[in-house]
Design an enzyme around this catalytic site. Structure first.
Site, PDB file in Angstrom:
ATOM      1  N   MET A 159      27.660   4.013 -56.497  1.00  0.00           N
ATOM      2  CA  MET A 159      27.185   5.377 -55.989  1.00  0.00           C
ATOM      3  C   MET A 159      28.373   5.710 -55.189  1.00  0.00           C
ATOM      4  O   MET A 159      28.351   5.517 -54.060  1.00  0.00           O
ATOM      5  CB  MET A 159      25.881   5.595 -55.327  1.00  0.00           C
ATOM      6  CG  MET A 159      24.481   5.396 -56.346  1.00  0.00           C
ATOM      7  SD  MET A 159      23.170   5.912 -55.820  1.00  0.00           S
ATOM      8  CE  MET A 159      22.933   4.400 -54.346  1.00  0.00           C
ATOM      9  N   GLY A 215      29.909   7.702 -52.319  1.00  0.00           N
ATOM     10  CA  GLY A 215      29.317   8.616 -51.341  1.00  0.00           C
ATOM     11  C   GLY A 215      27.800   8.182 -51.114  1.00  0.00           C
ATOM     12  O   GLY A 215      27.360   8.772 -50.085  1.00  0.00           O
ATOM     13  N   GLY A 216      27.246   7.206 -51.604  1.00  0.00           N
ATOM     14  CA  GLY A 216      25.996   6.431 -51.146  1.00  0.00           C
ATOM     15  C   GLY A 216      24.563   7.184 -51.607  1.00  0.00           C
ATOM     16  O   GLY A 216      24.683   8.266 -52.471  1.00  0.00           O
ATOM     17  N   THR A 217      23.502   6.870 -50.919  1.00  0.00           N
ATOM     18  CA  THR A 217      22.380   7.203 -51.542  1.00  0.00           C
ATOM     19  C   THR A 217      22.241   8.972 -51.535  1.00  0.00           C
ATOM     20  O   THR A 217      21.504   9.499 -52.416  1.00  0.00           O
ATOM     21  CB  THR A 217      21.111   6.571 -50.806  1.00  0.00           C
ATOM     22  OG1 THR A 217      21.406   5.132 -51.071  1.00  0.00           O
ATOM     23  CG2 THR A 217      19.768   6.956 -51.184  1.00  0.00           C
ATOM     24  N   CYS A 218      22.432   9.221 -50.139  1.00  0.00           N
ATOM     25  CA  CYS A 218      22.169  10.775 -49.771  1.00  0.00           C
ATOM     26  C   CYS A 218      22.663  11.543 -50.906  1.00  0.00           C
ATOM     27  O   CYS A 218      22.002  12.608 -51.361  1.00  0.00           O
ATOM     28  CB  CYS A 218      22.680  10.995 -48.471  1.00  0.00           C
ATOM     29  SG  CYS A 218      22.835  12.781 -47.910  1.00  0.00           S
ATOM     30  N   HIS A 228      17.721  38.762 -31.701  1.00  0.00           N
ATOM     31  CA  HIS A 228      16.297  39.254 -32.471  1.00  0.00           C
ATOM     32  C   HIS A 228      16.932  40.111 -33.550  1.00  0.00           C
ATOM     33  O   HIS A 228      17.944  40.691 -33.558  1.00  0.00           O
ATOM     34  CB  HIS A 228      15.830  40.330 -31.422  1.00  0.00           C
ATOM     35  CG  HIS A 228      14.803  41.158 -32.146  1.00  0.00           C
ATOM     36  ND1 HIS A 228      13.447  40.823 -32.329  1.00  0.00           N
ATOM     37  CD2 HIS A 228      14.636  42.417 -32.543  1.00  0.00           C
ATOM     38  CE1 HIS A 228      12.852  41.540 -32.839  1.00  0.00           C
ATOM     39  NE2 HIS A 228      13.600  42.761 -32.916  1.00  0.00           N
TER      40      HIS A 228
HETATM   41  C1  FAD Z   1      14.178  11.331 -52.295  1.00  0.00           C
HETATM   42  C2  FAD Z   1      14.748  11.174 -51.038  1.00  0.00           C
HETATM   43  C3  FAD Z   1      15.272  12.298 -50.222  1.00  0.00           C
HETATM   44  C4  FAD Z   1      15.637  12.029 -48.892  1.00  0.00           C
HETATM   45  N1  FAD Z   1      16.003  13.358 -48.137  1.00  0.00           N
HETATM   46  C5  FAD Z   1      16.662  13.182 -46.805  1.00  0.00           C
HETATM   47  C6  FAD Z   1      16.918  14.589 -46.128  1.00  0.00           C
HETATM   48  O1  FAD Z   1      16.703  15.509 -46.584  1.00  0.00           O
HETATM   49  N2  FAD Z   1      17.533  14.116 -45.076  1.00  0.00           N
HETATM   50  C7  FAD Z   1      17.956  12.911 -44.585  1.00  0.00           C
HETATM   51  O2  FAD Z   1      18.548  12.942 -43.442  1.00  0.00           O
HETATM   52  N3  FAD Z   1      17.467  11.962 -45.209  1.00  0.00           N
HETATM   53  C8  FAD Z   1      17.010  11.961 -46.468  1.00  0.00           C
HETATM   54  N4  FAD Z   1      16.701  10.658 -47.155  1.00  0.00           N
HETATM   55  C9  FAD Z   1      17.162   9.460 -46.624  1.00  0.00           C
HETATM   56  C10 FAD Z   1      18.520   9.059 -46.892  1.00  0.00           C
HETATM   57  O3  FAD Z   1      18.794   9.196 -48.054  1.00  0.00           O
HETATM   58  C11 FAD Z   1      18.823   7.809 -46.293  1.00  0.00           C
HETATM   59  O4  FAD Z   1      18.313   7.649 -44.990  1.00  0.00           O
HETATM   60  C12 FAD Z   1      20.476   7.682 -46.101  1.00  0.00           C
HETATM   61  O5  FAD Z   1      20.896   7.785 -47.510  1.00  0.00           O
HETATM   62  C13 FAD Z   1      20.636   6.126 -45.803  1.00  0.00           C
HETATM   63  O6  FAD Z   1      22.135   5.974 -45.786  1.00  0.00           O
HETATM   64  P1  FAD Z   1      22.617   4.546 -45.545  1.00  0.00           P
HETATM   65  O7  FAD Z   1      23.986   4.739 -44.719  1.00  0.00           O
HETATM   66  O8  FAD Z   1      21.585   3.624 -44.658  1.00  0.00           O
HETATM   67  O9  FAD Z   1      22.969   4.045 -46.928  1.00  0.00           O
HETATM   68  P2  FAD Z   1      23.102   4.343 -48.436  1.00  0.00           P
HETATM   69  O10 FAD Z   1      23.473   5.875 -48.366  1.00  0.00           O
HETATM   70  O11 FAD Z   1      21.699   4.053 -49.016  1.00  0.00           O
HETATM   71  O12 FAD Z   1      24.394   3.731 -49.061  1.00  0.00           O
HETATM   72  C14 FAD Z   1      24.158   2.119 -49.315  1.00  0.00           C
HETATM   73  C15 FAD Z   1      25.123   1.804 -50.349  1.00  0.00           C
HETATM   74  O13 FAD Z   1      25.352   0.612 -50.585  1.00  0.00           O
HETATM   75  C16 FAD Z   1      25.525   0.230 -52.176  1.00  0.00           C
HETATM   76  N5  FAD Z   1      25.225  -1.154 -52.384  1.00  0.00           N
HETATM   77  C17 FAD Z   1      23.869  -1.570 -51.995  1.00  0.00           C
HETATM   78  N6  FAD Z   1      24.142  -3.060 -52.365  1.00  0.00           N
HETATM   79  C18 FAD Z   1      25.325  -3.157 -52.772  1.00  0.00           C
HETATM   80  C19 FAD Z   1      26.274  -4.354 -52.839  1.00  0.00           C
HETATM   81  N7  FAD Z   1      25.547  -5.649 -53.188  1.00  0.00           N
HETATM   82  N8  FAD Z   1      27.660  -4.262 -53.282  1.00  0.00           N
HETATM   83  C20 FAD Z   1      28.036  -3.087 -52.929  1.00  0.00           C
HETATM   84  N9  FAD Z   1      27.394  -2.038 -52.684  1.00  0.00           N
HETATM   85  C21 FAD Z   1      25.943  -1.975 -52.565  1.00  0.00           C
HETATM   86  C22 FAD Z   1      24.586   1.337 -52.817  1.00  0.00           C
HETATM   87  O14 FAD Z   1      25.026   1.684 -54.030  1.00  0.00           O
HETATM   88  C23 FAD Z   1      24.529   2.506 -51.837  1.00  0.00           C
HETATM   89  O15 FAD Z   1      25.536   3.720 -52.145  1.00  0.00           O
HETATM   90  C24 FAD Z   1      16.077  10.867 -48.422  1.00  0.00           C
HETATM   91  C25 FAD Z   1      15.546   9.784 -49.164  1.00  0.00           C
HETATM   92  C26 FAD Z   1      15.185   9.768 -50.290  1.00  0.00           C
HETATM   93  C27 FAD Z   1      15.020   8.767 -51.271  1.00  0.00           C
END
Ligand code: FAD
Length: 464
Positions: free
Chosen positions: A38, A40-43, A446
């Site tokens: 992913m 850019g990560g989860t967000c 306002h």
């Molecule tokens: C549906 C949903 C809605 C959300 N809405 C919001 C919101 O509106 N506002 C907000 O602030 N937060 C929101 N969040 C929470 C937010 O998404 C997370 O807190 C944030 O993404 C966490 O980021 P992080 O830096 O911990 O890592 P992440 O962004 O989770 O990244 C971790 C990365 O590590 C990678 N990875 C994992 N294991 C391995 C491995 N063994 N080898 C290589 N790569 C690996 C993954 O592929 C991933 O890309 C939401 C979450 C969900 C599920």
């Protein structure tokens, strides 16, 4: 296999890790970031960005249904075009992912696509899709692997192939009805947007209230808003078994009743991605919940290994992970004898993007009282705010807690239109140590929603 050495090795490209990797690579350090897919990560890929893009469409739909009220004629009845909705969401996500990839490469970091697993102190083996393996090690290593949706051990649940917050984003068609297990912020956000889109939603919440961190009156106001959009809310309802038969999912509850729906979404929490990481080989300890154990400076139990974001037990928000990056950057640069930067006492706001939305910072009333503070509480209906009138968004409740005697703002819970923006105003006042009177008496433009803060802290709404 030869070990490739780096100054910084980031394992998992979440918000903290990728930000740090780009900065240090741009500053000339040798940096590798391992990401299993992913960019850019989860967000960006499966959380904040796609869900808030969909929430925006749901709100537009709700507003378009009310077009006549605003003096606008819309021929026919507005409806969801799921293909276009998905395309737009994908476009927003795709553009951001492409931008991230470009920034990663421009920074000079080495982006290593593959699954990382620790094999020794500060060392990982990365395996890509083709099975090719590389061994990487770093003088400093940052673990930022995030969390994934948790599927609890409920009889029949896994066999029923439930949707998660990730898989629901790829649905080809909206179900006619859905049962949502879990009434936390993810469950409530999906309930709100799906109900507006015409899906018959039932939330099954084990606890006595939705959004358990909130005060009872705030959580009741969120529940009422969801119910007004047609969501059925089952509180104190424990699911004991789930079965999918002939296109229907049946959730049996502990009280003997059953909730039936066309599909089921599991939103009961998220679990840290540490199980297959081999952290024990690196000397990194985990908590009982599988989180990486860190101290207030984000140091793990292994020398030179740091952790950040969800996996390190930081508040589960992108902005918390981003703040972890700033702390890590300062701490990695700190020389001997320099005071390290801490995560302690940071003010982390959050927003729940239901419609209307909840913005929250600092203590709730219950939290403030639980710490023994003497408080005064302000409560105000959003309908009191002139801007809410002009935009026709009257639903919601604003609440503030101030400390009796010092007049310090302890926290606010703002449920209503644009609360996610207004919350930053209060946060800044709190960071600046302003007394509530300074916010109340400031000249605020306002008619804005932020102006409502002056009313909230006025004698009309703040108890004596
Ligand atoms: C549906 C949903 C809605 C959300 N809405 C919001 C919101 O509106 N506002 C907000 O602030 N937060 C929101 N969040 C929470 C937010 O998404 C997370 O807190 C944030 O993404 C966490 O980021 P992080 O830096 O911990 O890592 P992440 O962004 O989770 O990244 C971790 C990365 O590590 C990678 N990875 C994992 N294991 C391995 C491995 N063994 N080898 C290589 N790569 C690996 C993954 O592929 C991933 O890309 C939401 C979450 C969900 C599920």
């Amino acid at each position: 296999m030869e070990t490739e050495e780096f100054d910084l090795l980031v394992v998992g490209g979440g918000k903290a890790g990728k930000s740090l990797a780009m900065d240090l690579a741009a500053a000339g350090q040798r940096v590798a970031m391992v990401e299993r897919g992913m960019i850019g990560g989860t967000c960006i890929n499966v959380a904040c960005i796609p869900t808030k893009t969909l929430v925006n469409s749901a709100r537009l739909l709700a507003l378009t249904r009310r077009a006549a009220e605003f003096g606008i004629t819309v021929p026919g009845s507005p409806a969801i075009d799921l293909d276009r909705l998905r395309d737009r969401k994908q476009d927003v996500v795709g553009t951001m992912v492409a931008g991230q990839r470009k920034s990663f490469l421009a920074s000079g970091m080495e982006l290593v696509i593959g699954e990382a697993r620790f094999t020794g102190p500060r060392t990982v083996v990365v395996t890509d899709d083709a099975g090719t393996r590389r061994t990487l090690s770093g003088t400093n290593v940052v673990v930022n692997t995030g969390m994934v949706p948790q599927v609890p051990d409920i009889d029949g649940l896994r066999a029923a192939d439930p949707l998660t917050s990730t898989s629901i984003l790829a649905l080809a068609a909206l179900p006619e009805s859905i049962a949502i297990l879990g009434g936390g912020y993810i469950g409530c956000e999906f309930a709100s947007m799906l109900a507006i889109m015409g899906v018959k939603v039932t939330i099954i919440q084990r606890g006595p209230a939705l959004l358990p961190r909130e005060d009872a009156d705030v959580s009741a106001a969120v529940t009422a808003a969801l119910e007004a959009d047609g969501v059925s809310v089952r509180l104190g309802a424990a699911a004991v078994s789930v079965a999918r038969n002939n296109g229907t999912v049946a959730v049996s509850l502990a009280d003997g009743t059953t909730v039936e729906a066309a599909d089921i979404l599991v939103a009961v929490g998220r679990e840290p991605v540490t199980g297959a990481l081999g952290l024990e080989a690196a000397g990194v300890e985990l908590s009982a919940k599988g989180l990486v154990t860190v101290d207030e400076f984000l140091r793990t139990t292994a020398e030179g290994v740091w952790a950040a974001g969800d996996v390190a037990g930081s508040p589960q928000f992108t902005h918390a992970s981003w703040n972890d990056y700033r702390i890590l950057k300062a701490n990695l640069a700190a020389g001997p004898g320099t005071q390290l930067r801490s995560t302690r006492d940071r003010l982390v706001p959050y927003c729940v993007f239901t419609t209307p939305e909840l913005g929250r910072v600092g203590f709730s009333e219950e939290e403030a009282r639980a710490t023994g503070l003497e408080v005064r509480v302000a409560r105000m209906p959003v309908s009191a705010i002139p801007r809410a009138r002009t935009v026709g968004q009257l639903d919601g409740l604003w609440k503030a807690v101030v400390e009796r005697g010092t007049d310090r703002i302890l926290g606010v819970s703002l449920l209503g239109h644009e609360s996610s923006e207004v919350i930053a105003v209060v946060q800044m006042a709190m960071l600046g140590g302003l007394a509530y009177q300074q916010l109340r008496d400031a000249v605020i433009a306002h008619p804005t929603m932020a102006e409502g803060l002056q009313l909230l802290f006025s004698d009309a709404f703040l108890e004596q």
